[in-house]
Design an enzyme around this catalytic site. Structure first.
Site, PDB file in Angstrom:
ATOM      1  N   HIS A 160       0.771  -1.282   0.071  1.00  0.00           N
ATOM      2  CA  HIS A 160       0.163  -0.192   0.015  1.00  0.00           C
ATOM      3  C   HIS A 160       0.638   1.319  -0.125  1.00  0.00           C
ATOM      4  O   HIS A 160       0.323   2.224  -0.160  1.00  0.00           O
ATOM      5  CB  HIS A 160      -0.976   0.027   1.187  1.00  0.00           C
ATOM      6  N   ASP A 196      -2.250 -10.532  -2.626  1.00  0.00           N
ATOM      7  CA  ASP A 196      -2.932 -10.264  -1.364  1.00  0.00           C
ATOM      8  C   ASP A 196      -4.356  -9.834  -1.836  1.00  0.00           C
ATOM      9  O   ASP A 196      -4.762  -9.420  -2.584  1.00  0.00           O
ATOM     10  CB  ASP A 196      -2.033  -8.900  -1.055  1.00  0.00           C
ATOM     11  N   HIS A 198      -6.230  -7.379  -0.829  1.00  0.00           N
ATOM     12  CA  HIS A 198      -6.416  -5.951  -0.861  1.00  0.00           C
ATOM     13  C   HIS A 198      -5.285  -5.426  -2.099  1.00  0.00           C
ATOM     14  O   HIS A 198      -4.508  -5.976  -2.262  1.00  0.00           O
ATOM     15  CB  HIS A 198      -5.814  -5.167   0.349  1.00  0.00           C
ATOM     16  N   ASP A 285      -4.325 -13.259   3.057  1.00  0.00           N
ATOM     17  CA  ASP A 285      -5.490 -12.580   3.611  1.00  0.00           C
ATOM     18  C   ASP A 285      -6.768 -13.111   2.813  1.00  0.00           C
ATOM     19  O   ASP A 285      -7.997 -12.691   3.183  1.00  0.00           O
ATOM     20  CB  ASP A 285      -5.584 -11.405   3.723  1.00  0.00           C
TER      21      ASP A 285
HETATM   22  C1  OKP Z   1      -2.885  -4.463   4.369  1.00  0.00           C
HETATM   23  B1  OKP Z   1      -2.726  -5.516   3.468  1.00  0.00           B
HETATM   24  C2  OKP Z   1      -9.869  -1.163   8.942  1.00  0.00           C
HETATM   25  C3  OKP Z   1      -9.720  -2.245   8.234  1.00  0.00           C
HETATM   26  C4  OKP Z   1      -9.001  -1.876   6.945  1.00  0.00           C
HETATM   27  C5  OKP Z   1      -6.554  -1.690   6.340  1.00  0.00           C
HETATM   28  C6  OKP Z   1      -6.230  -2.947   5.759  1.00  0.00           C
HETATM   29  C7  OKP Z   1      -4.926  -3.016   5.469  1.00  0.00           C
HETATM   30  C8  OKP Z   1      -4.287  -4.342   4.769  1.00  0.00           C
HETATM   31  N1  OKP Z   1      -9.408  -1.492  10.505  1.00  0.00           N
HETATM   32  N2  OKP Z   1      -7.659  -1.770   7.118  1.00  0.00           N
HETATM   33  O1  OKP Z   1      -2.972  -5.502   2.050  1.00  0.00           O
HETATM   34  O2  OKP Z   1      -2.846  -6.882   4.059  1.00  0.00           O
HETATM   35 ZN    ZN Z   2      -4.112  -7.352   2.540  1.00  0.00          ZN
END
Ligand code: OKP
Ligand code: ZN
Length: 343
Positions: A160, A196, A198, A285
């Site tokens: 990110h 990932d 996200h 994830d």
């Molecule tokens: C990082 B990676 C709010 C939920 C979202 C951000 C998630 C970041 C993920 N507490 N928070 O891509 O695994």
């Molecule tokens: Zn993620």
């Protein structure tokens, strides 16, 4: 397969984050890396090596110098301001505000160099960020030296983080750093395959106008999932980079049949690009029990992911990103790696 790991990640601990209306302990916690390391050991994946220490020159090839120079100052500035807890931004120079002046105040600087409140600093955070960067570069050097593959057990993650901002648990974009490093070491083309859950918005931003690094991203649809403001299918690169960025947004509830079809399409685009090296942004994830995610992959799916990547038959560096179902994170992450090794 060799793993590179640093115990310094553990100083990035006891963070807090805003989640569904409450301040809660950070999901991105030290146990993640420790449990993956324990699984590397119990599965006898291969030796675990410490990182070589690097200067920040490789980071400054994908991030702005001002941003990288800011990161080690955060905790000292925060302590000097008389506060403890987690240093977290709360004001951002969004549309209608001045984005061309960096105020002296630490809260202002935190907002200037971030896109969300999800990258907290505690006392050990900078040393963990630096160790994660050293881990990635050390593992990259193993592949450059002729290893078929290596595992950079990075923590904190990186995908990110953009050229000039942190966010979403990420500070230095480790995958982008090593992709650029491979280019500088003579690779003509590098592909980054981000699996990932996200969208890897930082990685996309860094290479969006370039054709020498192909970026392939499989993730939850940003219409409904973090990071929300990047990752749509129509983002295909710009200028020279047009056609070298590929997004595969998928709905909540996506299971392995649909997800693996997207992986198959991405692998086709990767093969057509014919890179010298593949960098995998390895997040697990996508797992059905992940506490902050909405895909439905199961533990036996992860070795199949590794096997599909191995079938590309290219030098491959795995860089750890997300995965928050801590009990199963070792089984799932190392499952990809043992699947790659066909065992
Ligand atoms: C990082 B990676 C709010 C939920 C979202 C951000 C998630 C970041 C993920 N507490 N928070 O891509 O695994
Ligand atoms: Zn993620």
């Amino acid at each position: 397969m060799k793993t590179v790991f640093s115990p310094l990640h553990a100083g990035h601990a006891d963070t807090m984050e805003l989640n569904s209306g409450e301040i809660v302990p950070g999901f991105e916690k030290p146990a993640r890396a420790e449990i993956i390391k324990a699984r590397v050991e119990s599965e006898r994946l291969g030796p675990i090596l410490p990182p070589e220490i690097h200067d920040l020159a490789a980071a400054k090839k994908v991030h702005t110098s001002a941003y990288i120079d800011f990161l080690p100052t955060v905790w000292p500035q925060w302590e000097a301001s008389g506060r403890g807890g987690s240093a977290i931004p709360f004001t951002w120079p969004t549309r209608g505000l001045r984005g061309d002046v960096v105020p002296d105040n630490i809260d202002a600087q935190l907002g200037f160099y971030s896109f969300d409140a999800g990258a907290p600093f505690v006392k050990g955070t900078w040393h963990a960020i630096k160790s994660s960067y050293d881990v990635a570069l050390t593992a990259a050097a193993l592949v450059k030296a002729g290893e078929r593959t290596a595992f950079a057990l990075c923590r904190p993650p990186g995908h990110h983080a953009g050229a000039a901002f942190m966010g979403g648990y990420c500070y230095i974009n480790n995958a982008a750093v090593v992709a650029q490093w491979f280019r500088d070491q003579g690779a003509a083309r590098v592909s980054i395959l981000d699996v990932d859950y996200h969208h890897g918005n930082g990685t996309q931003e860094i290479f969006y106008q370039r054709r020498d690094v192909q970026v392939l991203n499989l993730h939850a649809d940003p219409m409904v999932e973090y990071p929300f403001f990047l990752g749509h299918a129509d983002e295909r690169g710009h200028g020279e980079g047009e056609g070298f960025n590929h997004n595969y947004p998928m709905p909540f509830g996506t299971a392995f049949d649909e997800w693996s079809a997207a992986l198959e399409d991405a692998c086709g685009k990767l093969v057509a690009y014919a890179p010298d090296i593949v960098v995998v942004s390895l997040g697990v994830d996508t797992f059905e029990k992940d506490p902050i995610s909405q895909f439905k992959l199961k533990s036996p799916d992860y070795p199949k992911v590794g096997a599909r990547i191995a079938a590309l038959n290219l030098p491959t560096l795995f860089v750890m990103e997300g995965g928050y179902a801590v009990d199963e994170i070792g089984v799932n992450a190392v499952g990809v790696l043992t699947g790659f090794e066909d065992r």
